[in-house]
Design a protein around this motif. Structure first.
Motif, PDB file in Angstrom:
ATOM      1  N   PRO A 188     -40.718  13.586  21.932  1.00 48.26           N
ATOM      2  CA  PRO A 188     -40.331  13.777  20.216  1.00 48.26           C
ATOM      3  C   PRO A 188     -40.986  15.040  19.507  1.00 48.26           C
ATOM      4  N   GLU A 189     -41.929  16.076  20.047  1.00 52.41           N
ATOM      5  CA  GLU A 189     -41.753  16.922  19.674  1.00 52.41           C
ATOM      6  C   GLU A 189     -40.481  17.644  19.818  1.00 52.41           C
ATOM      7  N   VAL A 190     -40.411  17.432  21.181  1.00 57.38           N
ATOM      8  CA  VAL A 190     -39.412  18.761  21.874  1.00 57.38           C
ATOM      9  C   VAL A 190     -37.836  17.983  20.758  1.00 57.38           C
ATOM     10  N   ASP A 191     -37.867  17.437  20.410  1.00 56.61           N
ATOM     11  CA  ASP A 191     -36.605  16.285  19.677  1.00 56.61           C
ATOM     12  C   ASP A 191     -36.510  17.479  18.470  1.00 56.61           C
ATOM     13  N   ASP A 192     -38.320  17.734  17.959  1.00 57.99           N
ATOM     14  CA  ASP A 192     -37.944  18.225  16.200  1.00 57.99           C
ATOM     15  C   ASP A 192     -37.258  19.687  16.291  1.00 57.99           C
ATOM     16  N   LEU A 193     -37.530  20.293  17.777  1.00 58.10           N
ATOM     17  CA  LEU A 193     -37.306  21.384  17.926  1.00 58.10           C
ATOM     18  C   LEU A 193     -35.922  21.448  18.417  1.00 58.10           C
ATOM     19  N   VAL A 194     -35.340  20.766  18.739  1.00 59.42           N
ATOM     20  CA  VAL A 194     -33.765  20.689  18.624  1.00 59.42           C
ATOM     21  C   VAL A 194     -33.122  20.146  17.581  1.00 59.42           C
ATOM     22  N   GLU A 195     -34.214  19.793  16.596  1.00 60.74           N
ATOM     23  CA  GLU A 195     -33.359  19.609  15.734  1.00 60.74           C
ATOM     24  C   GLU A 195     -33.011  21.334  14.355  1.00 60.74           C
ATOM     25  N   GLN A 196     -34.492  21.296  14.269  1.00 63.79           N
ATOM     26  CA  GLN A 196     -34.578  23.166  13.462  1.00 63.79           C
ATOM     27  C   GLN A 196     -33.685  23.842  13.912  1.00 63.79           C
ATOM     28  N   TRP A 197     -33.422  24.289  15.268  1.00 66.38           N
ATOM     29  CA  TRP A 197     -32.960  25.415  15.872  1.00 66.38           C
ATOM     30  C   TRP A 197     -31.838  25.480  16.541  1.00 66.38           C
ATOM     31  N   THR A 198     -30.956  24.381  16.829  1.00 63.84           N
ATOM     32  CA  THR A 198     -29.883  24.295  16.649  1.00 63.84           C
ATOM     33  C   THR A 198     -28.589  23.684  15.882  1.00 63.84           C
ATOM     34  N   LEU A 199     -27.506  23.905  15.659  1.00 61.12           N
ATOM     35  CA  LEU A 199     -27.011  23.151  14.773  1.00 61.12           C
ATOM     36  C   LEU A 199     -25.092  22.214  15.810  1.00 61.12           C
ATOM     37  N   ASP A 200     -25.129  20.926  15.396  1.00 60.23           N
ATOM     38  CA  ASP A 200     -24.475  20.051  16.190  1.00 60.23           C
ATOM     39  C   ASP A 200     -24.378  20.333  17.487  1.00 60.23           C
ATOM     40  N   PRO A 201     -25.245  19.881  18.418  1.00 56.25           N
ATOM     41  CA  PRO A 201     -24.917  20.661  19.804  1.00 56.25           C
ATOM     42  C   PRO A 201     -24.531  19.630  20.525  1.00 56.25           C
ATOM     43  N   THR A 202     -24.022  20.185  21.765  1.00 58.36           N
ATOM     44  CA  THR A 202     -23.341  19.637  22.574  1.00 58.36           C
ATOM     45  C   THR A 202     -24.898  18.948  23.431  1.00 58.36           C
TER      46      THR A 202
END
Length: 512
Positions: free
Chosen positions: A290-304
């Motif tokens: 969940p911590e890594v998923d939170d970072l993904v949400e913050q730092w990427t824009l509509d990622p593949t």
């Protein structure tokens, strides 16, 4: 979320033609790339302001000698080269690098490296990242993810030359990795792929001379910057490195950085870069919490999202042994294993720096030329140690998990787990150092009373039981008695190093 594919904009074709990609449009809209007429505060990143930055003392340069700001002429191959010299037939279910519309200079380097078909993570990610999409990749070490993001970075930098003035220390692309060895490995791979380009690659790591790294930043453009979080922040804080012109951000081994406590530093770094709408971001992690998923949400824009599951967690090319021993039997067992004829080169892993230091001292006292890789060893010495191991000058390497994270050397015949790792994933990473490039390898784990409890989580991850056995008597013979000189923090003994790991070889939390 992992494993599903979705695109930044469904109305933009995934074309490899020469027309501008979504990524290039994104970068053209970046205020930091619109020239020197924009005020400094419009070039701020995610929450960071640059209006008070003093860069007048930074030397503008055009090549290695300073000058008007004109970029140096590209390096050219010694002989004319064309794709006709690199024939790769089409193959069902495989992606050729020929199919990706890569620059000729990059294709030439790929041909020299012997790459013909993209690995699964490369084949699934490159069609998206080459068109400017953000990417989240779930992949283990050894799947080809480094080349996946490096090819994207190099392709983008070559196809979108920087327009306007450049200043010392401004990075066009940034790759963050958790360990010094991994940074050096990524930089080496980048140099191989940039062989026929004029792109400049820099590394910023702790444990090496700050002034030398600073001098390199001042004398050459910074096209690809590979860095550990702490040392990069040192340079940013001292205004020797600037990230507000960063076009591509790569965060490698995010789960490892989370485990090592680097995420607060990485957050500060990301704030120094342009907003996520004005940069391309690639994010890689072997596991997603969940911590890594939170970072993904913050730092990427509509990622593949690309997930690559290895066919087997542990490779079939590695034969795995587990020896049940006491703490006092570990060093004699290691010493006698090293005497066997089939041991060509060996890495021995321990959980703590003090364990590695004592092992190294014992081996040296017994006349075994061994290298030491741990967080307490100076970086320049670690580089020399790795070079000696790669060249065969030494055949034994003692390492912690963190220090050994970036070791990618073909031909390692044996791996020894002197103490079983606290995290099951580290076991897979360790044994993956052998059995590479089509060769077979051997993994030997020592399980004493303190760390045998770690076997069950490892077996659960592997999906199979590990065969445990008592070692043959000849492998437990006591080594010759020698005087072992201990460094500060150690003690002295003359009992052949039999206490190399002690009875508490696997106890306690990992100290790296």
């Amino acid at each position: 979320m992992i494993g599903k594919f979705f695109r930044r904009s469904s109305d933009k074709p995934e074309s490899h033609s020469s027309q501008k990609s979504p990524g290039s449009e994104k970068r053209e809209k970046n205020p930091s790339a619109e020239g020197a007429n924009k005020s400094a505060d419009t070039r701020s990143g995610d929450g960071g302001k640059t209006g008070n930055r003093r860069r007048s003392n930074q030397r503008r340069r055009g090549g290695n000698n300073g000058g008007s700001g004109t970029a140096p002429a590209p390096k050219k191959p010694q002989q004319p080269w064309s794709l006709d010299q690199f024939q790769v037939p089409e193959a069902e279910g495989k992606v050729r690098f020929h199919d990706l519309n890569l620059p000729l200079e990059l294709m030439h380097a790929i041909a020299d490296l012997g790459f013909q078909y993209a690995s699964p993570i490369q084949g699934q990610s490159l069609p998206h990242t080459l068109n400017g999409h953000d990417l989240v990749g779930k992949a283990q070490t050894g799947t080809g993810k480094t080349a996946a993001f490096l090819i994207t970075v190099i392709d983008d930098l070559l196809k979108h030359p920087f327009e306007g003035e450049r200043y010392a220390g401004e990075a066009r692309s940034l790759i963050i990795a958790p360990t010094r060895e991994l940074v050096m490995q990524i930089a080496d791979d980048a140099k191989g792929l940039c062989k026929y380009t004029d792109l400049e690659i820099h590394t910023l790591v702790g444990g090496m001379d700050y002034q030398k790294q600073q001098k390199a930043l001042n004398e050459r453009f910074v096209d690809i910057l590979v860095a550990t979080p702490g040392r990069l922040l040192d340079f940013v804080s001292n205004r020797d490195c600037f990230l507000d012109q960063t076009e591509i951000l790569v965060i490698d081994e995010a789960d490892r950085m989370l485990d090592m406590g680097f995420i607060p530093q990485v957050r500060r770094i990301v704030r120094q870069t342009p907003r996520k709408t004005h940069r391309q971001t690639m994010f890689f992690s072997a596991t997603f919490t969940p911590e890594v998923d939170d970072l993904v949400e913050q730092w990427t824009l509509d990622p593949t999202i690309v997930e690559i599951q290895p066919e087997r967690v542990a490779t079939d090319s590695v034969t795995q042994h587990v020896y049940l021993v006491s703490g006092d039997e570990k060093y004699p067992l290691l010493f006698n294993i090293l005497k066997q004829e089939d041991v060509e080169s060996l890495i021995v892993f321990a959980n703590r720096r003090d364990q590695c230091r004592r092992l190294h001292e014992n081996l040296q006292a017994h006349g075994i030329n061994a290298g030491l890789l741990s967080g307490e060893v100076a970086q320049n010495k670690r580089v020399r140690t790795l070079d000696d191991f790669k060249s065969g000058k030494s055949r034994v390497l003692v390492a912690t998990d963190v220090a050994g994270r970036g070791i990618h050397i073909d031909g390692i015949s044996h791996v020894v787990n002197y103490t079983l790792p606290e995290e099951p994933e580290d076991y897979v990473h360790r044994i993956g150092r052998t059995g590479r490039a089509g060769k077979s390898g051997t993994s030997i784990s020592f399980a004493c009373e303190d760390d045998a409890m770690r076997l069950e989580p490892i077996e659960k991850l592997l999906g199979s039981k590990l065969t445990c056995q008592v070692p043959p008597e000849e492998l437990l013979e006591q080594p010759p008695k020698v005087h072992v000189k201990r460094s500060s923090g150690g003690d002295r003994d003359n009992r052949g190093g039999n206490r190399g790991g002690g009875r508490r070889g696997g106890g306690g939390r990992s100290r790296r």
